[in-house]
Design a protein around this motif. Structure first.
Motif, PDB file in Angstrom:
ATOM      1  N   SER A  19      29.506  47.552  10.098  1.00 33.02           N
ATOM      2  CA  SER A  19      30.324  48.706   9.855  1.00 33.02           C
ATOM      3  C   SER A  19      29.993  48.826   8.105  1.00 33.02           C
ATOM      4  O   SER A  19      29.748  49.953   7.524  1.00 33.02           O
ATOM      5  CB  SER A  19      31.633  48.307   9.775  1.00 33.02           C
ATOM      6  OG  SER A  19      32.101  48.596  11.226  1.00 33.02           O
ATOM      7  N   LEU A  20      29.700  47.594   7.526  1.00 34.34           N
ATOM      8  CA  LEU A  20      29.462  47.710   5.834  1.00 34.34           C
ATOM      9  C   LEU A  20      28.243  48.270   5.762  1.00 34.34           C
ATOM     10  O   LEU A  20      28.001  49.315   4.879  1.00 34.34           O
ATOM     11  CB  LEU A  20      29.516  46.319   5.440  1.00 34.34           C
ATOM     12  CG  LEU A  20      28.886  46.168   4.074  1.00 34.34           C
ATOM     13  CD1 LEU A  20      29.785  46.576   3.171  1.00 34.34           C
ATOM     14  CD2 LEU A  20      29.016  44.648   3.769  1.00 34.34           C
ATOM     15  N   HIS A  21      27.027  47.997   6.718  1.00 30.02           N
ATOM     16  CA  HIS A  21      25.463  48.601   6.382  1.00 30.02           C
ATOM     17  C   HIS A  21      25.869  50.088   6.618  1.00 30.02           C
ATOM     18  O   HIS A  21      25.247  50.924   6.185  1.00 30.02           O
ATOM     19  CB  HIS A  21      24.848  47.973   7.290  1.00 30.02           C
ATOM     20  CG  HIS A  21      24.419  46.799   6.793  1.00 30.02           C
ATOM     21  ND1 HIS A  21      23.765  46.472   5.662  1.00 30.02           N
ATOM     22  CD2 HIS A  21      24.498  45.403   7.266  1.00 30.02           C
ATOM     23  CE1 HIS A  21      23.480  45.415   5.552  1.00 30.02           C
ATOM     24  NE2 HIS A  21      23.796  44.384   6.500  1.00 30.02           N
ATOM     25  N   LYS A  22      26.646  50.512   7.691  1.00 34.01           N
ATOM     26  CA  LYS A  22      26.997  52.033   7.910  1.00 34.01           C
ATOM     27  C   LYS A  22      27.452  52.603   6.780  1.00 34.01           C
ATOM     28  O   LYS A  22      27.299  54.055   6.617  1.00 34.01           O
ATOM     29  CB  LYS A  22      27.673  52.356   9.286  1.00 34.01           C
ATOM     30  CG  LYS A  22      26.732  51.796  10.553  1.00 34.01           C
ATOM     31  CD  LYS A  22      27.490  52.013  11.713  1.00 34.01           C
ATOM     32  CE  LYS A  22      26.792  51.526  12.789  1.00 34.01           C
ATOM     33  NZ  LYS A  22      27.699  51.680  14.218  1.00 34.01           N
ATOM     34  N   ALA A  23      28.459  52.233   6.237  1.00 32.62           N
ATOM     35  CA  ALA A  23      29.320  52.436   5.170  1.00 32.62           C
ATOM     36  C   ALA A  23      28.559  52.865   3.799  1.00 32.62           C
ATOM     37  O   ALA A  23      28.541  53.703   3.132  1.00 32.62           O
ATOM     38  CB  ALA A  23      30.669  51.773   4.817  1.00 32.62           C
ATOM     39  N   ILE A  24      27.560  51.695   3.503  1.00 35.95           N
ATOM     40  CA  ILE A  24      26.464  51.774   2.606  1.00 35.95           C
ATOM     41  C   ILE A  24      25.575  52.855   2.663  1.00 35.95           C
ATOM     42  O   ILE A  24      25.345  53.727   1.899  1.00 35.95           O
ATOM     43  CB  ILE A  24      25.968  50.524   2.332  1.00 35.95           C
ATOM     44  CG1 ILE A  24      27.100  49.345   1.782  1.00 35.95           C
ATOM     45  CG2 ILE A  24      24.648  50.287   1.276  1.00 35.95           C
ATOM     46  CD1 ILE A  24      26.467  48.210   1.642  1.00 35.95           C
TER      47      ILE A  24
END
Length: 267
Positions: A19-24
């Motif tokens: 989820s973090l990589h998608k948000a970034i």
């Protein structure tokens, strides 16, 4: 058989990491900033300004929460694995004594061997000598693969007391030709970089100074010459603004935790 508690925590950390990589990745859609130039009045340079086009506060908060969730679950995985060893190692104790010694069990994190080998961490005092030695071998001071665990410890402690502070977006891979038109061979160029963080306000990214004077037309450059990407940054444990790049740092931490757990599972 049902998954062990530490395996469940690792899966949660991996879910939050994704989820973090998608948000970034989605941070730049639409583009949150523009690059402007302001020319110095003396004709000997200009400044590149990062100009916000929209608020990034909501995205900063979301990313900060995800960083905290990854750290919490990664830390919990190590604690669960240590607790599972402690349960096995205290099977011969009375029920009351066992409850007492298991109360404070957690995976210790030390960056110096002298501190670990001194009085020794109380949180694993109930472990057998082989298990104690195993935990020691997984410390940041003992193995290069374990060094991110020190970052995990610091980030998790910070997040428990206050939300991780996402300070903004740091440009990387910046390339352009700073040389003005009609420049002589003896021209000297001095560049001073600012924080390079995209915030809610105009921020100086770089100041360019020349040893000679030029007109605005000479200093004009094609905007297509700029090459700029960005990474989400947050406060590190030492409070170096922008000192940590979120996606890379949290990935390294999860990899280190998986490495440590594989050692514990295979002991």
């Amino acid at each position: 058989p049902p998954p062990t508690p530490h395996a469940h925590s690792v899966r949660r950390a991996l879910t939050h990491l994704d989820s973090l990589h998608k948000a970034i990745k989605g941070f730049g859609d639409p583009q949150p900033y523009d690059m402007l130039r302001t020319f110095h009045e003396d004709g000997q340079g200009y400044s590149v300004i990062l100009h916000p086009l929209r608020s990034i506060a909501k995205e900063q908060e979301e990313i900060a929460v995800l960083i905290g969730d990854i750290a919490f679950n990664a830390r919990a995985a190590l604690d669960h694995a240590t607790y599972e060893m402690a349960v096995s190692d205290t099977a011969n104790l009375s029920r009351r004594k066992r409850r007492q010694v298991l109360f404070d069990v957690q995976f210790p994190v030390y960056t110096k061997d002298t501190r670990f080998d001194g009085d020794g961490p109380d949180c694993i005092s109930m472990l057998t000598a082989p298990h104690h030695a195993l935990i020691r071998s997984l410390q940041p001071f003992a193995h290069e693969y374990a060094r991110p665990l020190a970052d995990l410890h610091a980030i998790n402690n910070q997040d428990k007391h206050r939300i991780v502070h996402v300070v903004g977006v740091q440009p990387t891979n910046f390339r352009t030709d700073f040389t003005p038109a009609n420049a002589t061979d003896g021209l000297r160029i001095a560049m001073t970089y600012g924080s390079g963080l995209i915030t809610e306000h105009d921020t100086e990214f770089v100041s360019v100074r020349f040893s000679e004077k030029f007109s605005v037309e000479d200093m004009a450059m094609d905007g297509r010459e700029w090459r700029l990407s960005a990474q989400i940054c947050f406060d590190s444990a030492s409070n170096r603004v922008g000192g940590e790049i979120a996606g890379i740092k949290m990935f390294d931490i999860v990899v280190a935790v998986n490495w440590a757990l594989s050692k514990i599972e295979n002991e």
